[in-house]
Design a protein around this motif. Structure first.
Motif, PDB file in Angstrom:
ATOM      1  N   GLU A  54      36.978  35.072   6.068  1.00  0.00           N
ATOM      2  CA  GLU A  54      36.259  33.784   6.023  1.00  0.00           C
ATOM      3  C   GLU A  54      36.155  33.281   4.584  1.00  0.00           C
ATOM      4  O   GLU A  54      35.070  33.265   4.010  1.00  0.00           O
ATOM      5  CB  GLU A  54      34.849  33.954   6.591  1.00  0.00           C
ATOM      6  CG  GLU A  54      34.828  34.359   8.052  1.00  0.00           C
ATOM      7  CD  GLU A  54      33.457  34.903   8.459  1.00  0.00           C
ATOM      8  OE1 GLU A  54      32.643  35.235   7.561  1.00  0.00           O
ATOM      9  OE2 GLU A  54      33.212  35.006   9.667  1.00  0.00           O
ATOM     10  N   PRO A  55      37.269  32.862   3.989  1.00  0.00           N
ATOM     11  CA  PRO A  55      37.232  32.433   2.579  1.00  0.00           C
ATOM     12  C   PRO A  55      36.274  31.272   2.335  1.00  0.00           C
ATOM     13  O   PRO A  55      35.725  31.144   1.240  1.00  0.00           O
ATOM     14  CB  PRO A  55      38.679  32.030   2.284  1.00  0.00           C
ATOM     15  CG  PRO A  55      39.318  31.804   3.615  1.00  0.00           C
ATOM     16  CD  PRO A  55      38.626  32.712   4.561  1.00  0.00           C
ATOM     17  N   ASP A  56      36.033  30.453   3.362  1.00  0.00           N
ATOM     18  CA  ASP A  56      35.167  29.299   3.154  1.00  0.00           C
ATOM     19  C   ASP A  56      33.732  29.705   2.795  1.00  0.00           C
ATOM     20  O   ASP A  56      33.042  28.980   2.073  1.00  0.00           O
ATOM     21  CB  ASP A  56      35.157  28.414   4.409  1.00  0.00           C
ATOM     22  CG  ASP A  56      36.472  27.645   4.532  1.00  0.00           C
ATOM     23  OD1 ASP A  56      37.230  27.612   3.526  1.00  0.00           O
ATOM     24  OD2 ASP A  56      36.751  27.114   5.615  1.00  0.00           O
ATOM     25  N   THR A  57      33.322  30.893   3.269  1.00  0.00           N
ATOM     26  CA  THR A  57      31.985  31.388   2.915  1.00  0.00           C
ATOM     27  C   THR A  57      31.825  31.462   1.401  1.00  0.00           C
ATOM     28  O   THR A  57      30.753  31.214   0.861  1.00  0.00           O
ATOM     29  CB  THR A  57      31.774  32.817   3.486  1.00  0.00           C
ATOM     30  OG1 THR A  57      32.337  32.863   4.789  1.00  0.00           O
ATOM     31  CG2 THR A  57      30.323  33.195   3.499  1.00  0.00           C
ATOM     32  N   VAL A  58      32.912  31.815   0.717  1.00  0.00           N
ATOM     33  CA  VAL A  58      32.878  31.881  -0.742  1.00  0.00           C
ATOM     34  C   VAL A  58      33.091  30.495  -1.344  1.00  0.00           C
ATOM     35  O   VAL A  58      32.335  30.050  -2.217  1.00  0.00           O
ATOM     36  CB  VAL A  58      33.977  32.828  -1.275  1.00  0.00           C
ATOM     37  CG1 VAL A  58      33.869  32.976  -2.782  1.00  0.00           C
ATOM     38  CG2 VAL A  58      33.903  34.182  -0.581  1.00  0.00           C
ATOM     39  N   LEU A  59      34.138  29.807  -0.864  1.00  0.00           N
ATOM     40  CA  LEU A  59      34.554  28.566  -1.521  1.00  0.00           C
ATOM     41  C   LEU A  59      33.536  27.437  -1.334  1.00  0.00           C
ATOM     42  O   LEU A  59      33.454  26.522  -2.158  1.00  0.00           O
ATOM     43  CB  LEU A  59      35.945  28.162  -1.038  1.00  0.00           C
ATOM     44  CG  LEU A  59      37.032  29.197  -1.400  1.00  0.00           C
ATOM     45  CD1 LEU A  59      38.372  28.830  -0.762  1.00  0.00           C
ATOM     46  CD2 LEU A  59      37.186  29.333  -2.908  1.00  0.00           C
ATOM     47  N   GLU A  60      32.731  27.535  -0.285  1.00  0.00           N
ATOM     48  CA  GLU A  60      31.655  26.540  -0.114  1.00  0.00           C
ATOM     49  C   GLU A  60      30.624  26.644  -1.238  1.00  0.00           C
ATOM     50  O   GLU A  60      29.906  25.698  -1.521  1.00  0.00           O
ATOM     51  CB  GLU A  60      30.936  26.766   1.229  1.00  0.00           C
ATOM     52  CG  GLU A  60      31.675  26.126   2.402  1.00  0.00           C
ATOM     53  CD  GLU A  60      31.218  26.690   3.747  1.00  0.00           C
ATOM     54  OE1 GLU A  60      30.213  27.454   3.755  1.00  0.00           O
ATOM     55  OE2 GLU A  60      31.877  26.399   4.766  1.00  0.00           O
ATOM     56  N   GLN A  61      30.553  27.841  -1.860  1.00  0.00           N
ATOM     57  CA  GLN A  61      29.593  28.042  -2.965  1.00  0.00           C
ATOM     58  C   GLN A  61      30.313  28.070  -4.304  1.00  0.00           C
ATOM     59  O   GLN A  61      29.871  28.738  -5.231  1.00  0.00           O
ATOM     60  CB  GLN A  61      28.878  29.387  -2.794  1.00  0.00           C
ATOM     61  CG  GLN A  61      28.204  29.591  -1.457  1.00  0.00           C
ATOM     62  CD  GLN A  61      27.552  30.965  -1.397  1.00  0.00           C
ATOM     63  OE1 GLN A  61      26.710  31.287  -2.229  1.00  0.00           O
ATOM     64  NE2 GLN A  61      27.957  31.767  -0.438  1.00  0.00           N
ATOM     65  N   ARG A  62      31.433  27.376  -4.410  1.00  0.00           N
ATOM     66  CA  ARG A  62      32.268  27.535  -5.601  1.00  0.00           C
ATOM     67  C   ARG A  62      31.533  27.239  -6.912  1.00  0.00           C
ATOM     68  O   ARG A  62      31.748  27.918  -7.918  1.00  0.00           O
ATOM     69  CB  ARG A  62      33.576  26.733  -5.493  1.00  0.00           C
ATOM     70  CG  ARG A  62      33.456  25.247  -5.593  1.00  0.00           C
ATOM     71  CD  ARG A  62      34.793  24.564  -5.340  1.00  0.00           C
ATOM     72  NE  ARG A  62      35.821  24.844  -6.344  1.00  0.00           N
ATOM     73  CZ  ARG A  62      35.848  24.300  -7.546  1.00  0.00           C
ATOM     74  NH1 ARG A  62      34.911  23.460  -7.939  1.00  0.00           N
ATOM     75  NH2 ARG A  62      36.823  24.579  -8.376  1.00  0.00           N
ATOM     76  N   GLU A  63      30.662  26.249  -6.957  1.00  0.00           N
ATOM     77  CA  GLU A  63      29.978  25.926  -8.224  1.00  0.00           C
ATOM     78  C   GLU A  63      29.097  27.096  -8.666  1.00  0.00           C
ATOM     79  O   GLU A  63      29.115  27.493  -9.829  1.00  0.00           O
ATOM     80  CB  GLU A  63      29.155  24.638  -8.097  1.00  0.00           C
ATOM     81  CG  GLU A  63      29.990  23.377  -7.890  1.00  0.00           C
ATOM     82  CD  GLU A  63      31.196  23.282  -8.833  1.00  0.00           C
ATOM     83  OE1 GLU A  63      31.066  23.600 -10.038  1.00  0.00           O
ATOM     84  OE2 GLU A  63      32.295  22.903  -8.343  1.00  0.00           O
ATOM     85  N   ALA A  64      28.380  27.669  -7.730  1.00  0.00           N
ATOM     86  CA  ALA A  64      27.517  28.819  -8.066  1.00  0.00           C
ATOM     87  C   ALA A  64      28.354  30.033  -8.472  1.00  0.00           C
ATOM     88  O   ALA A  64      27.995  30.778  -9.396  1.00  0.00           O
ATOM     89  CB  ALA A  64      26.634  29.169  -6.877  1.00  0.00           C
ATOM     90  N   VAL A  65      29.497  30.218  -7.798  1.00  0.00           N
ATOM     91  CA  VAL A  65      30.374  31.349  -8.125  1.00  0.00           C
ATOM     92  C   VAL A  65      30.961  31.162  -9.526  1.00  0.00           C
ATOM     93  O   VAL A  65      30.980  32.099 -10.343  1.00  0.00           O
ATOM     94  CB  VAL A  65      31.491  31.494  -7.066  1.00  0.00           C
ATOM     95  CG1 VAL A  65      32.519  32.543  -7.509  1.00  0.00           C
ATOM     96  CG2 VAL A  65      30.896  31.870  -5.708  1.00  0.00           C
ATOM     97  N   LEU A  66      31.425  29.935  -9.837  1.00  0.00           N
ATOM     98  CA  LEU A  66      31.980  29.662 -11.168  1.00  0.00           C
ATOM     99  C   LEU A  66      30.922  29.868 -12.254  1.00  0.00           C
ATOM    100  O   LEU A  66      31.219  30.394 -13.331  1.00  0.00           O
ATOM    101  CB  LEU A  66      32.535  28.228 -11.231  1.00  0.00           C
ATOM    102  CG  LEU A  66      33.910  28.045 -10.581  1.00  0.00           C
ATOM    103  CD1 LEU A  66      34.226  26.566 -10.364  1.00  0.00           C
ATOM    104  CD2 LEU A  66      35.015  28.691 -11.426  1.00  0.00           C
TER     105      LEU A  66
END
Lengths: 307, 307
Positions: free
Chosen positions: B222-234
């Motif tokens: 489920e990559p979207d679980t990560v990519l939906e939070q991309r700003e926080a991850v970056l």
């Protein structure tokens, strides 16, 4: 079709390095790979005797390995690799020395085992690949094994080496004690050598911390042939130290029958050698009872002393 | 009696590293050696699932390895070793990665092969030593193999891995596709994780020339679980870069089902990443079709680009 690869041992090649290049290239060929044996320096008299005895041509001299694909045998540190190896692609390593400084960017096949010769490991690789060892290849492998272990007398010798030697002798149809003695006699043909040749004939260079250290070894049944010329040998050692800027150069004169060595020392860090080997030098010389192996009995304590 | 040794994998341990420590320690014990498994960090949820499934206790945490005897599994570079490993005695290495910077002063057993998991090599070592693999050990080894090869789907997977997986599944009495899917679901439990945990959960640090580079990977269905939070991850990535002075940090978000990755990039050397991976970053992100393996598809080109 991938680029062909060279199987190559260390500089100042000895018998185990040369026959390992031949035997590992043959194994790769049997497995469908495009591999050729090569060498990084001149053939010594013992190795020439082996090649003549088993009717095998000497591997081609590789002067510059840059851009090539290399399988390294019998060494794994850059101070001992063929010129240009840092710009080559290393695809495999088969060795029985300490782990050195060769790094790769991709996973490769690296097989290092604490046994007496690279030939011992190669015999196992033939078995694992289910490739038959013919009489000629067995003769070569046996020669590497007997040469590196001083006919199973060196402290590096393991039970595996003994088992493998018996099997190889069986396939090659020779008595390994008799054949081993013939080999030892070849090692001992020192009479006609110049002092500088004695020093550099079987020579390895190491980086211990920030120090470059050279360690040569003369394995002989007649150590007096060397020690009678000690002043000329020491002078040759001093020249090499000056040319190559070594912190220290140690020359082991190893008596194969008595299983002991005499160390001669050149360079500014003689005290570090005394500390590492736990000896006192008298007139640049020390007696090392029981010492036969550069790799196992001299390199580790010297490296520790320099660090 | 020699000092007992610890068998230990890399920091940020994954399943292959933990089960390799357990399985290799068991092999050494079967051969009469005094060896215990250890770990260099916290157990991740997938590995905990594996340990529970096969009813095996987690290895003890080793906080400082200085002065210890260590057998390294699943890694061979100091940026990934347990704290204190530089002051430890390395006795063996079993790994399937690139050749790194671990050096030794004596010859040791070093077995590196370009296969999909360390578990695959350990299975061969059991066979070579003629030690039987019991059902529990087979279950552990199979878990390491399936985890590292994404159930034989990663491009690092070899025919050897496939053959070994079938055999281990047979001994462990499981269907490896069914069991593998259970494992993949464990990898994907990302919902509850903090961004910083996502970045550092499966993370490796490299020295490429003079640059420190971090490469994290999130393997998920489920990559979207990560990519939906991309700003926080970056933002979490930027923090890690600042704290650890990385030249660059790459986070691979790998879609296990589509067999592709999205790379997120932090640090001053983003252009080197673009050159190395042959991509153009848009808004600090690039799509990497077909990329599943950090080791085989990302580390080598990045290392080349930095050198």
């Amino acid at each position: 079709m991938s680029q062909p690869s060279y199987v190559i041992g260390h500089q100042q090649p000895d018998t185990d390095t040369i026959i390992s290049a031949v035997a590992y290239a043959r194994l790769k060929q049997a497995q469908g790979e495009d591999a050729a044996p090569a060498r990084a320096g001149a053939i010594n008299p013992e190795t020439q005797f082996v090649l003549d005895r088993w009717e095998v041509e000497k591997p081609a001299l590789l002067e510059d390995a840059a851009g090539e694909r290399l399988a390294l045998v019998d060494h794994n540190e850059h101070s001992q690799t063929v010129s240009g190896a840092r710009e080559a692609e290393i695809t495999d390593i088969v060795d029985h020395h300490r782990i050195g400084d060769v790094e790769t960017s991709s996973p490769i096949f690296f097989r290092n085992e604490p046994v007496g010769s690279t030939a011992t490991i190669l015999t196992r690789l033939y078995d694992e690949a289910d490739v038959e060892i013919d009489a000629q290849t067995a003769g070569l492998l046996l020669s590497g094994l007997l040469s590196d272990t001083v006919v199973l007398r060196s402290p590096t010798t393991t039970d595996t080496d003994r088992t493998v030697a018996e099997r190889l002798a069986d396939i090659a149809d020779v008595d390994y004690e008799t054949y081993g003695k013939e080999l030892l006699q070849q090692k001992s043909k020192l009479g006609e050598k110049e002092p500088r040749e004695m020093v550099l004939g079987d020579f390895k260079e190491f980086e211990f911390g920030s120090h470059d250290v050279g360690i040569g070894q003369i394995e002989t049944v007649e150590p007096d042939t060397v020690l009678e010329q000690r002043e000329a040998v020491l002078e040759a050692m001093d020249e090499v130290v000056a040319e190559r800027e070594y912190a220290v150069l140690v020359l082991l004169v190893t008596d194969l029958l008595e299983e002991e060595s005499t160390a001669l020392v050149a360079g500014d860090h003689a005290e570090t050698v005394e500390a590492g080997l736990d000896v006192t030098l008298t007139d640049r010389e020390a007696f090392l009872p029981g010492v036969m192996s550069r790799k196992k009995q001299v390199v580790p304590p010297l490296e520790d002393a320099f660090q």
